[in-house]
Motif scaffolding. Structure first.
Motif, PDB file in Angstrom:
ATOM      1  N   GLY A 136     -15.119 -12.489  -7.152  1.00 56.98           N
ATOM      2  CA  GLY A 136     -16.303 -13.342  -7.044  1.00 56.98           C
ATOM      3  C   GLY A 136     -17.540 -12.481  -6.801  1.00 56.98           C
ATOM      4  N   PRO A 137     -18.730 -13.101  -6.709  1.00 59.20           N
ATOM      5  CA  PRO A 137     -19.965 -12.337  -6.524  1.00 59.20           C
ATOM      6  C   PRO A 137     -19.957 -11.540  -5.210  1.00 59.20           C
ATOM      7  CG  PRO A 137     -20.388 -14.716  -6.661  1.00 59.20           C
ATOM      8  CD  PRO A 137     -18.916 -14.540  -6.752  1.00 59.20           C
ATOM      9  N   THR A 138     -20.447 -10.305  -5.261  1.00 61.90           N
ATOM     10  CA  THR A 138     -20.543  -9.495  -4.040  1.00 61.90           C
ATOM     11  C   THR A 138     -21.895  -8.780  -3.997  1.00 61.90           C
ATOM     12  OG1 THR A 138     -19.845  -7.289  -4.768  1.00 61.90           O
ATOM     13  CG2 THR A 138     -18.091  -8.896  -4.378  1.00 61.90           C
ATOM     14  N   HIS A 139     -22.185  -8.215  -2.819  1.00 58.00           N
ATOM     15  CA  HIS A 139     -23.364  -7.352  -2.666  1.00 58.00           C
ATOM     16  C   HIS A 139     -22.909  -5.903  -2.491  1.00 58.00           C
ATOM     17  CE1 HIS A 139     -26.400 -10.585  -2.159  1.00 58.00           C
ATOM     18  NE2 HIS A 139     -25.341 -11.261  -1.778  1.00 58.00           N
ATOM     19  N   GLY A 140     -21.695  -5.606  -2.888  1.00 56.26           N
ATOM     20  CA  GLY A 140     -21.158  -4.249  -2.726  1.00 56.26           C
ATOM     21  C   GLY A 140     -19.951  -4.278  -1.796  1.00 56.26           C
ATOM     22  N   ALA A 141     -19.383  -3.087  -1.581  1.00 57.04           N
ATOM     23  CA  ALA A 141     -18.182  -3.033  -0.730  1.00 57.04           C
ATOM     24  C   ALA A 141     -18.005  -1.651  -0.126  1.00 57.04           C
ATOM     25  CB  ALA A 141     -16.941  -3.391  -1.547  1.00 57.04           C
ATOM     26  N   LEU A 142     -17.431  -1.655   1.081  1.00 57.69           N
ATOM     27  CA  LEU A 142     -16.954  -0.409   1.696  1.00 57.69           C
ATOM     28  C   LEU A 142     -15.567  -0.150   1.117  1.00 57.69           C
ATOM     29  CD1 LEU A 142     -16.882   0.365   5.502  1.00 57.69           C
ATOM     30  CD2 LEU A 142     -14.769   0.433   4.195  1.00 57.69           C
ATOM     31  N   TRP A 143     -15.328   1.087   0.695  1.00 61.70           N
ATOM     32  CA  TRP A 143     -14.023   1.438   0.115  1.00 61.70           C
ATOM     33  C   TRP A 143     -13.387   2.534   0.964  1.00 61.70           C
ATOM     34  CZ3 TRP A 143      -9.948   0.123  -2.252  1.00 61.70           C
ATOM     35  CH2 TRP A 143      -9.116   1.033  -2.896  1.00 61.70           C
ATOM     36  N   ALA A 144     -12.229   2.224   1.528  1.00 60.83           N
ATOM     37  CA  ALA A 144     -11.506   3.182   2.379  1.00 60.83           C
ATOM     38  C   ALA A 144     -10.189   3.507   1.673  1.00 60.83           C
ATOM     39  CB  ALA A 144     -11.269   2.573   3.760  1.00 60.83           C
ATOM     40  N   PRO A 145     -10.154   4.621   0.931  1.00 66.28           N
ATOM     41  CA  PRO A 145      -9.005   4.877   0.048  1.00 66.28           C
ATOM     42  C   PRO A 145      -7.707   5.212   0.758  1.00 66.28           C
ATOM     43  CG  PRO A 145     -10.534   6.716  -0.025  1.00 66.28           C
ATOM     44  CD  PRO A 145     -11.191   5.659   0.799  1.00 66.28           C
ATOM     45  N   GLU A 146      -7.786   5.557   2.063  1.00 62.84           N
ATOM     46  CA  GLU A 146      -6.534   5.919   2.765  1.00 62.84           C
ATOM     47  C   GLU A 146      -5.944   4.763   3.571  1.00 62.84           C
ATOM     48  OE1 GLU A 146      -6.642  10.558   3.595  1.00 62.84           O
ATOM     49  OE2 GLU A 146      -8.243   9.477   4.627  1.00 62.84           O
ATOM     50  N   GLU A 147      -6.635   3.626   3.564  1.00 66.43           N
ATOM     51  CA  GLU A 147      -6.095   2.475   4.290  1.00 66.43           C
ATOM     52  C   GLU A 147      -4.936   1.863   3.500  1.00 66.43           C
ATOM     53  OE1 GLU A 147      -7.666   2.809   7.305  1.00 66.43           O
ATOM     54  OE2 GLU A 147      -8.890   0.987   7.354  1.00 66.43           O
ATOM     55  N   GLY A 148      -4.149   1.034   4.142  1.00 60.86           N
ATOM     56  CA  GLY A 148      -3.003   0.462   3.439  1.00 60.86           C
ATOM     57  C   GLY A 148      -2.344  -0.637   4.234  1.00 60.86           C
ATOM     58  N   ALA A 149      -1.041  -0.758   4.052  1.00 62.98           N
ATOM     59  CA  ALA A 149      -0.301  -1.839   4.710  1.00 62.98           C
ATOM     60  C   ALA A 149       1.181  -1.506   4.683  1.00 62.98           C
ATOM     61  CB  ALA A 149      -0.534  -3.159   3.985  1.00 62.98           C
ATOM     62  N   LEU A 150       1.929  -2.249   5.464  1.00 58.50           N
ATOM     63  CA  LEU A 150       3.387  -2.204   5.378  1.00 58.50           C
ATOM     64  C   LEU A 150       3.900  -3.608   5.655  1.00 58.50           C
ATOM     65  CD1 LEU A 150       4.361  -2.397   8.527  1.00 58.50           C
ATOM     66  CD2 LEU A 150       4.009   0.041   8.514  1.00 58.50           C
ATOM     67  N   ASN A 151       5.185  -3.778   5.459  1.00 58.81           N
ATOM     68  CA  ASN A 151       5.786  -5.095   5.658  1.00 58.81           C
ATOM     69  C   ASN A 151       6.368  -5.149   7.090  1.00 58.81           C
ATOM     70  OD1 ASN A 151       7.038  -7.523   5.452  1.00 58.81           O
ATOM     71  ND2 ASN A 151       7.925  -7.133   3.424  1.00 58.81           N
ATOM     72  N   PRO A 152       5.767  -5.931   7.989  1.00 59.26           N
ATOM     73  CA  PRO A 152       6.153  -5.859   9.403  1.00 59.26           C
ATOM     74  C   PRO A 152       7.597  -6.247   9.706  1.00 59.26           C
ATOM     75  CG  PRO A 152       4.061  -7.013   9.149  1.00 59.26           C
ATOM     76  CD  PRO A 152       4.612  -6.830   7.776  1.00 59.26           C
ATOM     77  N   VAL A 153       8.173  -7.192   8.961  1.00 60.12           N
ATOM     78  CA  VAL A 153       9.537  -7.631   9.305  1.00 60.12           C
ATOM     79  C   VAL A 153      10.546  -6.502   9.067  1.00 60.12           C
ATOM     80  CG1 VAL A 153      11.375  -9.268   8.762  1.00 60.12           C
ATOM     81  CG2 VAL A 153       9.032 -10.085   9.153  1.00 60.12           C
ATOM     82  N   PRO A 154      10.592  -5.894   7.864  1.00 62.35           N
ATOM     83  CA  PRO A 154      11.501  -4.742   7.744  1.00 62.35           C
ATOM     84  C   PRO A 154      11.133  -3.590   8.658  1.00 62.35           C
ATOM     85  CG  PRO A 154      10.352  -5.153   5.655  1.00 62.35           C
ATOM     86  CD  PRO A 154      10.035  -6.289   6.565  1.00 62.35           C
ATOM     87  N   LEU A 155       9.843  -3.448   9.016  1.00 55.03           N
ATOM     88  CA  LEU A 155       9.492  -2.385   9.978  1.00 55.03           C
ATOM     89  C   LEU A 155      10.250  -2.593  11.287  1.00 55.03           C
ATOM     90  CD1 LEU A 155       7.749   0.012  11.084  1.00 55.03           C
ATOM     91  CD2 LEU A 155       6.187  -1.742  11.953  1.00 55.03           C
ATOM     92  N   VAL A 156      10.161  -3.804  11.842  1.00 56.57           N
ATOM     93  CA  VAL A 156      10.804  -4.057  13.142  1.00 56.57           C
ATOM     94  C   VAL A 156      12.327  -3.950  12.998  1.00 56.57           C
ATOM     95  CG1 VAL A 156      11.146  -5.781  14.968  1.00 56.57           C
ATOM     96  CG2 VAL A 156       8.858  -5.396  14.018  1.00 56.57           C
ATOM     97  N   GLU A 157      12.855  -4.468  11.897  1.00 58.57           N
ATOM     98  CA  GLU A 157      14.313  -4.368  11.693  1.00 58.57           C
ATOM     99  C   GLU A 157      14.745  -2.900  11.634  1.00 58.57           C
ATOM    100  OE1 GLU A 157      14.879  -8.616   9.332  1.00 58.57           O
ATOM    101  OE2 GLU A 157      14.690  -6.765   8.176  1.00 58.57           O
TER     102      GLU A 157
END
Ligand SMILES: Cc1cc2nc3c(=O)[nH]c(=O)nc-3n(C[C@H](O)[C@H](O)[C@H](O)COP(=O)(O)OP(=O)(O)OC[C@H]3O[C@@H](n4cnc5c(N)ncnc54)[C@H](O)[C@@H]3O)c2cc1C
Length: 362
Positions: free
Chosen positions: A129-150
């Motif tokens: 959608g329409p934006t005025h720009g963005a901060l881009w952090a190329p080293e950020e990410g995610a993981l799946n918390p349920v298998p993490l805890v398991e």
């Protein structure tokens, strides 16, 4: 006490350090945060200027680079580590300056972070959608918390830890020493680590209150739209996370006590935020909705360390919006603190920021 993200990480580190560990967890389905969480590893996006825990967050994020393959090898569980970057989008003129100054502050400290102008955003992600720009952090990410805890619990068990399903109700105390936890039976131990998330302050027998309250977060999942590359995007009002063929949409921040339910108002706000970021999501069917309770302290920072008013009591709680990010590093810190070693965090201000005694001076 507590086998969620933080308790599991503490158990793993303590068992690997050679301690005899018992994890007491009451089981799923009670609003615990780890089964609800998005799992973003986003210290740069979440940080404010002068944030005392920015470096801890970065260390927490980076720790998963080693931990993910190591857990895969020892437990066979894939924690779904994704390290392709996160964009934080400016949807109003007012947010542009704020995000640009965040970019500048992070770059000044040598971290990868860029400002993308609105036309660059539109070229890179044409379905947005329409934006005025963005901060881009190329080293950020995610993981799946349920298998993490398991995986953390499985690895802790492989190192000798035991897990029992029980609800802890009370601390057992003799004089000025905590000697165990009471559930269906008394579990005796030399040390107790309270890692019960939003419920940490509900135990009887605490030497003083634990300043953690629940903050509800609602989430929804829709199928990932075809022809759009997976991504993670933030706005001031919500976020979208690509995971396993779905778009996870989040989230609210609500003081609703211990009620971990979704509401039509909460869902409306997350769908509105998500579809303004990516209008193509509006046509997708809703697959699942859920809610969880974040453990939040008055200053928004975790409580990690020894409770000074009694012997044998440790706290690892209050991780708020960032308990998945900080789980692995918190486990390490607790193990280091309990063995009296110097800690991974050398910065005294950061350690003071985690101090269990900071809210109550009696
Ligand atoms: C909707 C939502 C989205 C989130 N997204 C992110 C994110 O993208 N990134 C991020 O880093 N963090 C995120 N978080 C925050 C993160 O999930 C929490 O900070 C983290 O899970 C806290 O871990 P915890 O182990 O302290 O608490 P929990 O995960 O809540 O675990 C506590 C455990 O203790 C157990 N327990 C409680 N009381 C007792 C008792 N009396 N006896 C025995 N067991 C007990 C519970 O059953 C539970 O298993 C999110 C949270 C929510 C709700």
């Amino acid at each position: 006490m507590g086998g969620g993200a933080i308790g599991a990480a503490c158990a793993r580190e303590l068992a690997r350090a050679g301690r005899s560990v018992l994890v007491i967890d009451r089981g799923r389905g009670t609003g615990e945060a780890w089964t609800a969480a998005g799992g973003m590893l986003a210290p740069q996006i979440e940080a404010h200027t002068e944030d005392p825990l920015f470096d801890l967050g970065l260390a927490g994020r980076n720790r998963y680079t080693e931990l993910a393959p190591s857990l895969q090898e020892t437990t066979g569980i894939d924690i779904g580590l994704w390290q392709e970057g996160i964009a934080q989008v400016a949807q109003t003129e007012d947010s542009v300056e704020l995000l640009k100054s965040k970019v500048a502050w992070q770059r000044q400290q040598g971290h990868l972070c860029d400002w993308l102008a609105a036309d660059e955003v539109a070229t890179r992600w044409p379905w947005m959608g329409p934006t005025h720009g963005a901060l881009w952090a190329p080293e950020e990410g995610a993981l799946n918390p349920v298998p993490l805890v398991e995986a953390l619990l499985a690895d802790a068990q492989a190192a000798g830890a035991r897990v029992v399903h029980d609800t802890a109700t009370r601390l057992e105390r003799r004089g000025d020493r905590i000697i165990g936890v009471v559930g269906k039976e008394i579990y005796h131990s030399d040390a107790v680590v309270i890692a019960a998330g939003a419920w940490s302050g509900k135990l009887d027998g605490l030497p003083r209150p634990i300043s953690v309250e629940p903050v509800r977060g609602q989430m929804a999942a829709v199928p990932w739209p075809q022809m759009i590359e997976p991504f993670i995007m933030y706005s001031a009002d919500g976020y979208i996370i690509a995971r396993e063929g779905e778009a996870l949409l989040g989230s609210t921040m609500e003081n609703a006590g211990f009620e971990a339910e979704v509401t039509s108002a909460g869902l409306a706000s997350i769908f509105s935020a998500a579809t303004s970021l990516c209008p193509g999501l509006a046509k997708q069917e809703v697959r699942r909705t859920w809610a969880g309770l974040r453990p939040v302290t008055p200053d928004g920072l975790p409580i990690v360390g020894r409770e000074p008013s009694v012997e044998g009591l440790w706290l690892a709680t209050g991780h708020g919006r960032n308990g998945i990010l900080l789980a692995a590093i918190t486990g390490l810190l607790i193990a280091e603190m309990m063995s009296g070693d110097s800690t991974t965090i050398e910065d005294l201000d950061a350690l003071k920021a985690l101090d269990p005694a900071r809210f109550w001076r009696w």
